[in-house]
Design a protein around this motif. Structure first.
Motif, PDB file in Angstrom:
ATOM      1  N   VAL A  11     -13.483  47.800-155.270  1.00  0.00           N
ATOM      2  CA  VAL A  11     -13.356  46.377-155.612  1.00  0.00           C
ATOM      3  C   VAL A  11     -12.325  46.175-156.716  1.00  0.00           C
ATOM      4  N   MET A  12     -12.303  47.123-157.685  1.00  0.00           N
ATOM      5  CA  MET A  12     -11.332  47.017-158.770  1.00  0.00           C
ATOM      6  C   MET A  12      -9.915  47.188-158.243  1.00  0.00           C
ATOM      7  N   ALA A  28      -8.844  46.335-155.422  1.00  0.00           N
ATOM      8  CA  ALA A  28      -8.476  45.157-154.643  1.00  0.00           C
ATOM      9  C   ALA A  28      -7.904  44.031-155.496  1.00  0.00           C
ATOM     10  N   THR A  29      -8.111  44.094-156.795  1.00  0.00           N
ATOM     11  CA  THR A  29      -7.601  43.030-157.672  1.00  0.00           C
ATOM     12  C   THR A  29      -6.088  43.088-157.805  1.00  0.00           C
ATOM     13  N   GLY A  30      -5.519  44.274-157.598  1.00  0.00           N
ATOM     14  CA  GLY A  30      -4.069  44.411-157.732  1.00  0.00           C
ATOM     15  C   GLY A  30      -3.581  44.418-159.158  1.00  0.00           C
ATOM     16  N   ASN A  31      -4.494  44.481-160.105  1.00  0.00           N
ATOM     17  CA  ASN A  31      -4.124  44.470-161.519  1.00  0.00           C
ATOM     18  C   ASN A  31      -3.718  45.888-161.948  1.00  0.00           C
ATOM     19  N   VAL A  44      -5.944  48.354-164.052  1.00  0.00           N
ATOM     20  CA  VAL A  44      -6.994  49.175-163.465  1.00  0.00           C
ATOM     21  C   VAL A  44      -6.551  50.641-163.405  1.00  0.00           C
TER      22      VAL A  44
END
Length: 430
Positions: free
Chosen positions: A32-33, A35-38, A41
């Motif tokens: 899920v982390m 998937a944020t594209g940040n 991470v």
């Protein structure tokens, strides 16, 4: 400082940092982390990877990682590590290669008891295995030794080494690396007096503090800046209930590591930051240069309090070895009794731990040894680690050591190829 509370507190800090690293790594790896594209991470995950590995390695004894050696037949032979002598504070190991014709050179490497495991000498062992039968002293972590086993100080260390030499017999060459050099010299002197027939053929002293005052460094000066009482209060702690050695007074490995790293704090900090950047970019691996070095460097062991304190008081402050007044079990050990064991001294020009001159002082103590049996080598531009495991060792020092062994065991005519193509111009001898 001499309480279980401080020992356990230090372990708790280490464990907490390992847990924080594992938590950050797990969070960063969660789908899920990702998937944020940040990009943050990946940085969190990279920090967690490096931090967890760093603090986990501090309590793990490294494996030797030596699986095979190439024989004369060109085939790889499995290396088996066998225990020849088992004692409470250390074992004598043999790296045996079944199926390979036994090497004529038999070498006992005496590993230092100065915070790291004997595996710190892995590269030294690997470099000698093709040409030698290699034996090594494997000292135990003091936190794992019950109090019922008694004390272990520099006199006990010396007697252990003498016993290991007796076990291997007179056709062995002994190489003492760093800290044990003065005590191995003393062990040889004991054999010269009590059992001359058990003396080794040669003794190679590599970067050891025979006379710390011959060329003082920050390491040797530290022993003079503090009193023994101050030192005991500063660094000695009592092993906690988690380990078999509960109640034993020790100089903890974690405290030693903090001291090691403080000497080159900027270098270590930069190395860890760079590793985090590489991890974030996916450029790291289990066996990359950083991990290969720090997996060994960070693995530390506790020393018994009496061994550390007696080393500082008698070798560095009192200079008992340098003054030839060292005693074992109430008897003076006279280095002048050594009259048949060839002795070679190896030093590094840039050694900032045992500076040039400290180890060379051994030759002046050997008043009963002919000059023809004394030799010395100063390796240009080499630091402490380089004289037994680095490029300087591989390219220059190792060939000289093998040649010295052969010259003092009658193997020159039978095995000339081992040294004939290698440089010896840097050697110095008396």
């Amino acid at each position: 400082m001499k309480y279980m509370l401080t020992y356990d507190l230090m372990e708790s800090v280490r464990n907490t940092n390992q847990w924080l690293g594992a938590t950050a790594r797990a969070m960063g790896a969660y789908p899920v982390m990702a998937a944020t594209g940040n990009p943050l991470v990946e940085w969190v995950k990279a920090w967690g990877d490096v931090t967890e590995r760093t603090f986990a390695r501090m309590v793990v004894k490294p494996d030797w990682g030596i699986s095979a050696v190439t024989g004369d037949d060109g085939r790889d032979h499995t290396v088996r590590i066998e225990t020849l002598v088992s004692k409470p504070f250390g074992n004598l190991l043999h790296f045996r290669a079944p199926g390979r014709f036994p090497r004529q050179r038999r070498v006992l490497i005496v590993a230092p008891m100065s915070g790291h495991y004997a595996t710190l000498l892995r590269k030294t062992v690997i470099s000698l295995l093709p040409d030698c039968e290699v034996f090594i002293t494997d000292w135990h972590n003091a936190r794992d030794i019950p109090v019922s086993e008694g004390k272990f100080d520099i006199e006990d260390y010396t007697l252990y080494v003498a016993e290991f030499m007796r076990h291997l017999g007179p056709d062995v060459h002994v190489m003492a690396i760093c800290q044990p050099a003065p005590l191995v010299l003393a062990a040889t002197a004991i054999l010269a007096e009590e059992a001359p027939e058990a003396q080794p053929r040669s003794l190679i002293l590599v970067g050891g503090p025979i006379d710390p005052d011959a060329n003082a460094t920050d390491v040797t000066d530290f022993g003079r800046r503090v009193t023994m009482g101050q030192l005991e209060q500063l660094v000695i702690q009592q092993v906690g209930f988690k380990y078999k050695g509960v109640g034993r007074m020790v100089y903890p490995g974690l405290l030693q590591l903090a001291s090691f790293m403080s000497m080159n704090a900027q270098t270590h900090n930069r190395s860890f930051v760079d590793q985090i950047f590489r991890a974030a970019k996916g450029e790291t691996s289990d066996h990359d240069k950083h991990n290969a070095f720090y997996d060994e460097y960070l693995a530390v062991m506790d020393m018994t309090a009496e061994f550390y304190l007696s080393t500082v008081e008698r070798v560095f402050k009192g200079r008992e070895i340098a003054r030839n007044v060292f005693t074992v079990a109430g008897r003076t050990v006279d280095m002048g009794r050594i009259n048949s064991v060839a002795v070679m001294v190896v030093e590094g020009e840039k050694d900032d731990i045992s500076a040039p001159g400290q180890c060379l002082a051994a030759l002046d103590l050997l008043t009963g040894l002919p000059k023809a049996k004394k030799a010395a080598h100063l390796e240009p531009k080499a630091g402490h680690y380089g004289i037994f495991a680095g490029k300087s060792w591989r390219d220059n020092i190792r060939p000289l050591v093998l040649k010295f062994m052969d010259e003092n065991s009658g193997l020159v005519e039978r095995r000339p190829r081992a040294v004939s193509m290698l440089p010896i111009v840097a050697a110095q001898g008396e």
